[in-house]
Design a protein around this motif. Structure first.
Motif, PDB file in Angstrom:
ATOM      1  N   LEU A 309      16.692 -31.974 -16.059  1.00 51.00           N
ATOM      2  CA  LEU A 309      17.766 -32.565 -15.268  1.00 51.00           C
ATOM      3  C   LEU A 309      18.670 -33.411 -16.145  1.00 51.00           C
ATOM      4  N   GLY A 310      19.977 -33.299 -15.920  1.00 48.72           N
ATOM      5  CA  GLY A 310      20.930 -34.098 -16.667  1.00 48.72           C
ATOM      6  C   GLY A 310      22.018 -34.632 -15.751  1.00 48.72           C
ATOM      7  N   LEU A 311      22.520 -35.818 -16.099  1.00 45.97           N
ATOM      8  CA  LEU A 311      23.625 -36.437 -15.372  1.00 45.97           C
ATOM      9  C   LEU A 311      24.913 -36.135 -16.119  1.00 45.97           C
ATOM     10  N   SER A 312      25.792 -35.369 -15.486  1.00 46.03           N
ATOM     11  CA  SER A 312      27.069 -35.017 -16.088  1.00 46.03           C
ATOM     12  C   SER A 312      28.199 -35.535 -15.207  1.00 46.03           C
ATOM     13  N   ARG A 313      29.438 -35.198 -15.574  1.00 44.67           N
ATOM     14  CA  ARG A 313      30.580 -35.710 -14.825  1.00 44.67           C
ATOM     15  C   ARG A 313      30.614 -35.180 -13.392  1.00 44.67           C
ATOM     16  N   ASP A 314      30.008 -34.027 -13.152  1.00 46.84           N
ATOM     17  CA  ASP A 314      30.010 -33.466 -11.800  1.00 46.84           C
ATOM     18  C   ASP A 314      28.706 -33.721 -11.056  1.00 46.84           C
ATOM     19  N   GLY A 315      27.883 -34.653 -11.544  1.00 44.97           N
ATOM     20  CA  GLY A 315      26.656 -35.029 -10.856  1.00 44.97           C
ATOM     21  C   GLY A 315      25.405 -34.551 -11.578  1.00 44.97           C
ATOM     22  N   ILE A 316      24.312 -34.455 -10.840  1.00 54.40           N
ATOM     23  CA  ILE A 316      23.034 -34.027 -11.408  1.00 54.40           C
ATOM     24  C   ILE A 316      23.002 -32.502 -11.457  1.00 54.40           C
ATOM     25  N   ARG A 317      22.652 -31.974 -12.606  1.00 49.68           N
ATOM     26  CA  ARG A 317      22.556 -30.519 -12.721  1.00 49.68           C
ATOM     27  C   ARG A 317      21.306 -30.132 -13.485  1.00 49.68           C
ATOM     28  N   PHE A 318      20.916 -28.883 -13.306  1.00 47.83           N
ATOM     29  CA  PHE A 318      19.794 -28.342 -14.057  1.00 47.83           C
ATOM     30  C   PHE A 318      20.274 -27.996 -15.461  1.00 47.83           C
ATOM     31  N   LEU A 319      19.539 -28.441 -16.463  1.00 54.38           N
ATOM     32  CA  LEU A 319      19.917 -28.128 -17.840  1.00 54.38           C
ATOM     33  C   LEU A 319      19.716 -26.648 -18.137  1.00 54.38           C
ATOM     34  N   ASP A 320      18.675 -26.089 -17.575  1.00 53.03           N
ATOM     35  CA  ASP A 320      18.394 -24.661 -17.737  1.00 53.03           C
ATOM     36  C   ASP A 320      18.211 -24.062 -16.341  1.00 53.03           C
ATOM     37  N   PRO A 321      19.276 -23.501 -15.764  1.00 57.90           N
ATOM     38  CA  PRO A 321      19.172 -22.976 -14.393  1.00 57.90           C
ATOM     39  C   PRO A 321      18.131 -21.873 -14.238  1.00 57.90           C
TER      40      PRO A 321
END
Length: 841
Positions: A309-321
């Motif tokens: 999990l990573g916090l990016s500009r568009d919110g929380i996303r999966f690093l490896d979907p």
């Protein structure tokens, strides 16, 4: 065959090492000392170390030899240090010291510079924050020799989201410091091919950022990954020529070395100047590629916030979907991370969940105990919960985790009363509870204080989530909701009091509104019956909150200020009824709940021992404490002698700690315990002082550790218990412990203070004088109050502690000589208490 055969004088080792170096020197001499050559050299060193490991005297403790840094990456240059971690499973003894000498001494005899760290596995249970460069080297850890499973355990301990986030922060600081030494420009006429901007350190940093945050990051960057690889190979070939020529770890491409390097790398040109210009042109071209890649990585990398999990500009996303799609148990973590970081779950992550959610059953989302704990933690009422649950509902996850909830999705009940679909009504109840948790509205602060005092507020949210699932059909929905909730709680493996409480709240979620709005709550008999039905203050608090948010979610007009006031009056009257006669009735042999307690006793406790312990305790003891807690209390009191103190300290909720103290009655016992907890900065929220006729005292405190002393200090748990034991047994003076903290608090107190109020009441209880105290909440307050009570010769049998904002509301059930206080004794006590409290203003 051994590299160091007896009698060979280490010649075989020397020969093997010299052969490896000669091969790399030959590669460098023809300009081919790039990645492939360095990897071959690292492999040869690996083989040498494995043989040395085999030849060294055996260790009694499992051990692993691990390559770090550039050697871990297999980029081992001619004059680079061989960085190693020698990892032992447990404490190092003499056998392990002999092993280290046998393993490392032959390397030193060769003149090899070995940068080694010797550690035990448990060293990695705590993050080492004073050596960022060591942490960075650990990221490249690679097993070379020894026990592979030990290396795997190290990786599990080391690679956590918190560690990655700390290393990333440290790495970015180190990059800035290093760049500042070169005036933050890559265009150096004599560049350091390792340290300068655009050089090897930056390239490694770029890959490290991607590894820590998003393995696919560089593929989305401005530079083709193949061009980054070419830049790396070029820089390594240049560095190999520098090491070859200097015979040491020299990395500056000086003017003199530029000519030599251009020749070794085969640059064309009739004049040296031409060859150097072509070399340096290539250098700056490659350095620019590295710089652009690093700038992209720094700008675009998400912050690690959990596994994958990573916090990016568009919110929380999966690093490896792709990895996320195969691991549904990690999905809840994305929504928890969004709450923790006050953001949303990215559309990319929501799409991933929506695309794959139908492949999984409810149990797949929480297969392990930790997953079930994580799901309950997600349900803690706090800002963002409603939005995250709504996201889960919209992408289909909420209905897969709770199939029972899916049955009411978009369900319409035509009662001309509710204004929303059943699923949205349910989510709005949770939004209302979330808003109470953060409200500053004067009329709602009282409910916020009730919520703060609930030990497990996540159970209220779970009950709200399930309270209307029975509306999937037209029967009595409360009964049907309870039936369906049984299956949910079974999957969550929620047992004991927690399970019973959730089912109680669901089955009776309409009961309090019926009494508050349709009964004469001025009638004491109505309140008495309702209090008997509720049983405990904890259930009262939960049902009150549930009723408030449920009624409010029906429609904007349903909860009028008058109804809200009626509900509050019922809460206060019921609370007073539950607590004023708190300890009057003693446990009897036919007491409800006693038979079950005795029948299900564990093997190590006898019926006689449990019965002897319960003798003389108030009936409500059986309601206040779960069965397992009572068994723990019995064990705690076992074989106690006059000079002994038996203690237990355990976490009983996300933020609540429970301390149990069993001892024979001692002067100032309750106040001393309060003082010790205050001296450690603990915020006491509940206290029970219980005494039986045999002189046994059981004091049970619930408190929060707002300063996180117990969480952040590994030895804190034992330290608190040791200090408690010394103070209670009379070996230490709690006043000295409190003095420094109280002085600091007194100087820092805010201007918002309250005049204390003390009331003594002999009418409300048949056995006790009840003393109500309202005062400004402050560290050491309970200690001062209880010390005055003891000084007046009174015994504290029971104390109820509550906090409303900056007000402390404490209710003491006391006796003097086994009887209620006389009028004169009440006056003396209240005067003494007021003097003490007013003096602390």
């Amino acid at each position: 065959m051994s590299l160091t055969q007896p009698g060979s004088g280490g010649s075989t080792l020397v020969t093997a090492f010299d052969a490896a170096r000669s091969e790399l020197e030959a590669d460098a001499l023809r300009g081919a000392g790039g990645r492939a050559a360095l990897e071959r050299y690292a492999d040869r060193v690996d083989a040498m170390l494995r043989q040395l490991f085999s030849d060294a005297s055996g260790s009694d403790v499992p051990v692993a030899v691990i390559a770090l840094g550039g050697y871990g990456r297999r980029h081992l240059c001619l004059q680079s240090d061989i960085d190693l971690l020698v990892l032992f499973e447990r404490e190092i003894g003499k056998a392990e010291e002999r092993f280290l000498r046998g393993f490392l001494n032959p390397l030193w005899d060769l003149g090899v510079v070995v940068g080694h760290q010797v550690r035990e596995l448990n060293d990695f249970e705590r993050l080492e924050t004073n050596n960022a460069e060591f942490l960075l080297a650990l990221l490249d850890a690679r097993p070379v020799a020894g026990l592979r499973s030990l290396f795997d355990r190290f990786r599990t301990l080391f690679h956590t989201a918190a560690t990655h986030a700390y290393i990333l922060k440290s790495l970015l600081e180190l990059i800035d410091q290093r760049h500042a030494a070169f005036n933050a420009t890559l265009y150096q006429l004599e560049p350091d091919v390792k340290e300068a901007p655009g050089a090897l350190r930056d390239l490694t940093a770029t890959r490290t950022i991607a590894m820590l945050t998003d393995p696919l990051l560089l593929r989305r960057g401005p530079a083709d990954p193949a061009r980054v690889d070419q830049a790396e190979d070029f820089l390594l070939r240049v560095r190999s020529t520098l090491h070859l020529d200097a015979g040491r770890n020299q990395n500056v491409l000086s003017h003199d070395m530029q000519e030599r390097t251009a020749d070794l790398l085969g640059y064309p040109g009739a004049e040296p100047r031409q060859r150097v210009e072509r070399l340096m042109s290539d250098y700056f071209r490659h350095a620019r590629i590295v710089t652009r890649a690093l700038d992209w990585a720094r700008k675009s990398a998400p912050l690690p916030v959990g596994p994958n999990l990573g916090l990016s500009r568009d919110g929380i996303r999966f690093l490896d979907p792709i990895l996320a799609a195969r691991n549904p148990a990690t999905w809840i973590g994305a929504f928890q991370a969004a709450i923790d970081h006050h953001t949303e779950v990215s559309e990319e992550a929501l799409s991933c969940v929506q695309q794959h959610v139908d492949r999984y059953r409810a149990d797949d989302f929480f297969p392990e105990a930790d997953d079930r704990v994580a799901l309950l933690r997600l349900l803690t009422p706090r800002a963002g919960l409603y939005e995250r649950l709504s996201e889960m509902h919209d992408c289909g996850l909420l209905g897969r985790v709770f199939p029972e909830f899916q049955a009411i999705s978009w369900r319409v009940v035509r009662d001309f009363y509710h204004k929303y679909t059943v699923d949205e009504h349910t989510l709005l109840t949770i939004r209302n509870l979330e808003r109470i948790s953060t409200t500053t509205a004067p009329e709602r602060v009282r409910y916020r204080n009730v919520l703060t005092a609930v030990a497990e507020p996540e159970l209220v949210v779970l009950a709200l989530l399930l309270h209307d699932v029975g509306k999937w059909r037209d029967d009595d929905h409360a009964v049907e909701s309870e039936r369906m909730a049984v299956d949910v709680l079974g999957r969550l493996q929620l047992r004991g009091d927690a399970r019973d409480t959730v089912l109680f709240l669901i089955r009776h979620h309409l009961r309090m509104s019926l009494v508050a709005f349709r009964r004469d709550t001025e009638d004491p008999e109505i309140v008495k019956n309702f209090a008997a039905f509720i049983g405990t203050e904890e259930r009262l608090k939960m049902l009150c909150l549930m009723t408030l948010v449920d009624v409010e979610a029906v429609s904007p007009e349903t909860l009028t200020p008058w109804k809200e006031e009626l509900l509050w009056r019922l809460y206060v009257d019921t609370y007073n009824h539950l607590t004023q006669r708190y300890g009057d009735e003693l446990i009897e042999r036919n007491q409800a709940g006693l038979d079950e307690l005795l029948k299900q006793h564990p093997d190590d406790l006898s019926v006689a021992e449990i019965t002897r312990f319960l003798e003389g305790l108030p009936q409500r003891y059986l309601q206040l404490f779960a069965r397992e807690a009572i068994y723990r209390h019995v064990r705690l009191a076992r074989d106690i002698h006059p000079d002994e103190v038996h203690l237990s300290l355990e976490r009983s909720g996300a933020a609540i700690w429970t301390l149990a103290v069993a001892t024979l009655d001692k002067p100032y016992l309750f106040s001393n315990i309060c003082g010790v907890l205050s001296s450690f900065g603990m915020n006491i929220i509940r206290g029970h002082a219980l005494t039986n006729p045999n002189g046994l005292v059981l004091d049970v405190f619930q408190f929060t550790d707002d300063e996180r002393f117990l969480e952040l200090n590994p030895e804190a748990h034992q330290q608190v218990l040791q200090v408690l034991e010394r103070v209670v047994s009379g070996q230490a003076d709690v006043t000295n412990l409190l003095r420094g903290r109280e002085q600091g608090v007194l100087h820092a107190r805010s201007a918002s203070r309250f005049a204390p109020v003390v009331r003594a009441d002999n009418e409300a209880s048949g056995r006790y004088t009840i003393v109500d105290i309202v005062a400004s909440n402050a560290i050491g307050l309970l200690y001062r109050i209880s010390r005055v009570i003891s000084r007046q010769g009174c015994d504290v049998d029971l104390v109820l502690i509550a906090t409303e904002g900056e007000k402390a509301i404490d209710v003491f059930h006391i006796t003097k000589g086994g009887s209620k206080l006389t009028e004169a004794e009440q006056q003396a006590l209240t005067s003494d208490l007021l003097r003490t409290l007013e003096g602390s203003l």
